[in-house]
Design a protein around this motif. Sequence first.
Motif, mmCIF file in Angstrom:
data_model
loop_
_atom_site.group_PDB
_atom_site.id
_atom_site.type_symbol
_atom_site.label_atom_id
_atom_site.label_comp_id
_atom_site.label_asym_id
_atom_site.label_seq_id
_atom_site.Cartn_x
_atom_site.Cartn_y
_atom_site.Cartn_z
ATOM 1 N N GLU A 129 0.833 -1.211 0.000
ATOM 2 C CA GLU A 129 0.000 0.000 0.000
ATOM 3 C C GLU A 129 0.867 1.260 0.000
ATOM 4 O O GLU A 129 0.627 2.187 -0.776
ATOM 5 N N ARG B 45 -4.946 5.833 1.979
ATOM 6 C CA ARG B 45 -4.734 4.444 2.408
ATOM 7 C C ARG B 45 -5.839 3.539 1.868
ATOM 8 O O ARG B 45 -5.570 2.446 1.368
ATOM 9 N N SER C 15 -9.254 -2.382 -1.737
ATOM 10 C CA SER C 15 -9.647 -1.112 -2.349
ATOM 11 C C SER C 15 -10.792 -1.250 -3.343
ATOM 12 O O SER C 15 -11.379 -0.250 -3.732
ATOM 13 N N SER D 114 -5.435 0.262 -0.554
ATOM 14 C CA SER D 114 -5.388 -0.906 0.322
ATOM 15 C C SER D 114 -5.737 -2.159 -0.468
ATOM 16 O O SER D 114 -6.291 -2.092 -1.564
#
Length: 113
Positions: free
Chosen positions: A39, A102, A109, A106
């Motif tokens: 990430e 983030r 996501s 991630s």
Amino acid sequence: MNQLNLVAVPNGIFSLKEILETRSMKEFIQEIKSIEDEETTKVKVFLVAYQISDTLAQMKLQGFDKSQVNMDNLKESIKVTIELGYEMIMKTFSNHERKKLRELFSKNSAACQ
């Protein structure tokens, strides 16, 4: 030669919200998401693209001739700056913006699109 005054993201021309809404950045984010990596690495890649876009816009506003810019050197210097100053750069974003970045990159996501 004119003096060039550049401001780092997210305090430059484009806010995080504005840059995330551009078609080109939306496409680039999808490319970044498709890469198997950490990430933090993905956020750094995004920040480099964000800073390059913002820097070029700042240069244009200041009347700087972009044709005189060595893009390879610009990209490399921004990449090094992001790598070395990542923690400090992230602190310049609001808590909400850091969370958004983030979530954007991630592993889960897909739910954040």
